[in-house]
Design a protein around this motif. Structure first.
Motif, short mmCIF file in Angstrom:
data_model
loop_
_atom_site.label_atom_id
_atom_site.label_comp_id
_atom_site.label_asym_id
_atom_site.label_seq_id
_atom_site.Cartn_x
_atom_site.Cartn_y
_atom_site.Cartn_z
N ASP A 103 43.01 52.91 26.52
CA ASP A 103 44.09 52.12 27.10
C ASP A 103 43.48 50.98 27.92
OD1 ASP A 103 46.51 51.16 27.89
OD2 ASP A 103 46.87 52.69 29.42
N GLY A 104 43.00 49.99 27.24
CA GLY A 104 42.35 48.87 27.90
C GLY A 104 42.01 47.80 26.90
N ARG A 121 35.76 40.10 41.44
CA ARG A 121 36.23 40.89 40.30
C ARG A 121 35.05 41.33 39.44
NH1 ARG A 121 40.30 38.91 35.42
NH2 ARG A 121 40.69 40.99 34.54
N ARG A 124 33.31 44.25 41.04
CA ARG A 124 34.05 45.53 40.89
C ARG A 124 33.76 46.15 39.52
NH1 ARG A 124 37.58 46.03 45.11
NH2 ARG A 124 38.32 44.09 46.08
N GLU A 128 31.58 49.69 38.59
CA GLU A 128 32.06 50.78 37.72
C GLU A 128 31.06 51.04 36.59
OE1 GLU A 128 35.77 51.70 36.63
OE2 GLU A 128 36.73 51.23 38.54
N GLY A 154 40.86 48.50 31.91
CA GLY A 154 42.27 48.84 31.98
C GLY A 154 43.03 47.88 32.87
N ALA A 155 44.36 47.97 32.82
CA ALA A 155 45.21 47.09 33.64
C ALA A 155 44.95 47.30 35.12
CB ALA A 155 46.68 47.35 33.31
N ASP A 156 44.51 48.49 35.51
CA ASP A 156 44.22 48.78 36.91
C ASP A 156 42.78 48.44 37.30
OD1 ASP A 156 42.95 50.71 35.46
OD2 ASP A 156 43.70 52.42 36.62
N GLY A 157 42.02 47.86 36.36
CA GLY A 157 40.64 47.51 36.64
C GLY A 157 39.64 48.60 36.33
N SER A 158 40.12 49.77 35.92
CA SER A 158 39.20 50.85 35.57
C SER A 158 38.44 50.50 34.30
CB SER A 158 39.96 52.16 35.38
OG SER A 158 40.90 52.03 34.31
#
Length: 537
Positions: A103-104, A121, A124, A128, A154-158
């Motif tokens: 999901d990304g 960004r 970050r 990860e 992912g949309a949450d940055g994961s």
């Protein structure tokens, strides 16, 4: 070596059960597809990798077994952060890796859509990635294939990472993403965790600069040759990430930053610059043409006078060009910038500073309309016979031999310039460079940025170590080298120094090698170092 097909019909089934629906991302010798597992009726990600023409059934079985085994191990160490491999099969000359649907969006696709990320960004995402790599390295696993196509955001940055287990399973480690391969991979040498750290640096570079550190060329082998041999073009938009990126992209794997140092640097960017994130989102993206010229690290990107900050950073890079070609830089319009390195006390050899790479419209050649005063140095002390003080329109001053004057000046807007001094019939040269975009470690600039560029020149050889020193109270570094030009062996001493956190000058003195120790040349160098003054001093 077999390459993957340009496309695969979405009506085809892989292994009789996986339907290809749409292409997700492409890299050299690797294509990712959104697919469907007809048996489970679930979405999946299929990655197609071309296999060598001479790969036999046993080789393919070992490859698939290795990929499944490695994926299972790393998945247990970082659940949810590494794609779960469901199947691996060899079919029609290709290796197919089937993973759960992620999901990304592939990082490469995000960059294609958005151009660049601000450095917060990027930090970050880099942190990860570092977490996943650290878990793998502690377990003795090297990814070896890391690239923007293997990183899903992912949309949450994961972040979810794919591709573990491919290194060594096929020839892909050298060709799947050549512009992200480490120099040791480019040479087809044994790889380890340091290769993953290089790839992390290359990904960070791409996120902030909008292009990989080494561009993709027409053939993978040509790209790999560039990774191995070409100096790094120093980043101009990385801000506080600059030192980490350059430290990760050191050619010698033994000199790359360690994981703890990288983690500390990324944490610092994230924690210390909360306000810059919003500001960076609104910075103009790098567009338009690239101006290529000599640089501290290699070549500088200059997008135009409107982007003054970008131009400054570009300027810093030019200084990496070698001493023997100072005159060439003038002829080609490459503007120099001062080196982050700075000077040694009188009696030591001085080191060259960085130079800038301006656009053609921004570069001009002028005869130097400075002024001379004959008797005393800027400090008020008497000058040696045959010298007089030259005061530049740019504000610096220095004592020059009689008959010497500026022979060329190259500029990058108002933030970097290099002035070349000499006299007709005299084969000696002095270059003075100024830049407003220098790094904080003069020795590192010479070692990591300047020297790789000089090594491309005929007969280049560094003399001794790069010396950290001070010059007139400023932090400095000296480097000395020899090289060949037009049949003449030349010797150069460079001294660069910082006058604050990011601005500085450098002096570069070049003579024929056979004349280096002449009394007149030693006197000239001593006089240059003793009398040079920055504006306001």
């Amino acid at each position: 070596m077999a390459m993957v097909k340009a496309h695969v019909s979405t009506s085809e089934l892989v292994a009789g059960r996986y339907r290809l629906v749409d292409v997700v991302h492409r890299e050299t010798n690797r294509v990712g597809y959104y697919g469907e597992d007809l048996e489970t009726e679930r979405a999946c990600l299929l990655t197609q990798i071309g296999l060598p023409d001479d790969q036999g059934p046993d080789d393919a079985r070992r490859a698939t077994s290795r990929i499944l085994r490695t994926s299972e191990r790393i998945g247990l160490l970082r659940p949810g952060r590494v794609a779960t491999v469901l199947d691996a099969v060899e079919e029609a000359g290709s290796l197919w890796i089937v993973t759960e649907w992620i999901d990304g969006t592939p990082l490469g696709a995000l960059l294609a859509q958005q151009g660049t990320f601000n450095y917060v960004r990027a930090a970050r995402i880099g942190l990860e990635l570092l977490d996943v790599l650290e878990a793998a390295h502690v377990a003795g696993i090297t990814h070896g294939e890391l690239s923007p196509g293997q990183v899903f955001v992912g949309a949450d940055g994961s972040v979810v990472v794919t591709g573990f287990g491919l290194a060594g399973a096929t020839l892909a480690p050298r060709v799947a993403a050549p512009s992200y391969a480490s120099p040791e991979q480019a040479r087809d040498e044994r790889i380890g965790p340091a290769s993953d750290l290089w790839a992390l640096g290359a990904i960070l570079y791409t996120m902030v600069e909008g292009r990989p550190p080494y561009r993709e060329r027409d053939r993978p082998e040509t790209t790999l040759k560039g990774v191995d041999r070409l100096p790094l073009r120093a980043p101009v938009r990385a801000g506080p990430l600059t030192q980490a990126v350059q430290g990760l992209l050191r050619k010698d794997s033994r000199e790359r930053l360690s994981r703890p140092v990288v983690r500390e640097a990324l944490d610092r960017v994230i924690n210390d610059a909360p306000e810059t994130a919003a500001q960076a989102m609104h910075r103009p993206r790098l567009r338009g043409r690239y101006a290529v010229g000599p640089t501290w690290g290699r070549r500088a990107m200059v997008i135009g006078t409107a982007l003054a900050v970008v131009t400054v950073a570009a300027a810093v890079l030019v200084v990496t060009n070698g001493s023997q070609d100072d005159s060439d830089s003038a002829a080609t319009g490459a503007a120099p910038t001062p080196s982050a390195s700075a000077g040694a006390p009188t009696g030591q050899s001085p080191t060259a500073a960085p130079s800038t790479s301006p656009t053609q419209e921004e570069t001009g050649t002028e005869s130097g309309a400075g002024s001379k005063s004959p008797s005393t140095s800027p400090s008020g002390t008497a000058l040696p016979d045959g010298f007089s003080t030259y005061t530049s329109p740019d504000g610096f001053s220095i004592a020059l031999p009689e008959g010497w004057e500026p022979v060329a000046t190259s500029r990058a807007s108002d933030v970097a310039y290099r002035v070349f001094f000499g006299a007709e019939g005299d084969d000696r040269r002095l270059a003075i460079t100024y830049s407003e975009a220098l790094g904080p470690d003069p020795v590192a600039v010479w070692r990591d940025d300047v020297q790789p560029d000089l090594e491309e020149r005929s007969g280049f050889q560094r003399i001794g170590d790069i010396e950290a020193t001070t010059y007139q109270g400023y932090r400095a570094a000296d480097m000395e080298w020899v090289s060949d030009k037009d049949g003449t062996r030349s010797r150069t001493f460079g001294r660069g120094f910082l006058i604050d956190d990011h601005r500085g000058y450098s002096l570069r003195w070049t003579t024929p090698e056979e004349d280096w120790d002449d009394a007149a040349n030693r006197k000239a160098l001593d006089t240059f170092l003793r009398t040079f003054r920055v504006p306001g001093d």
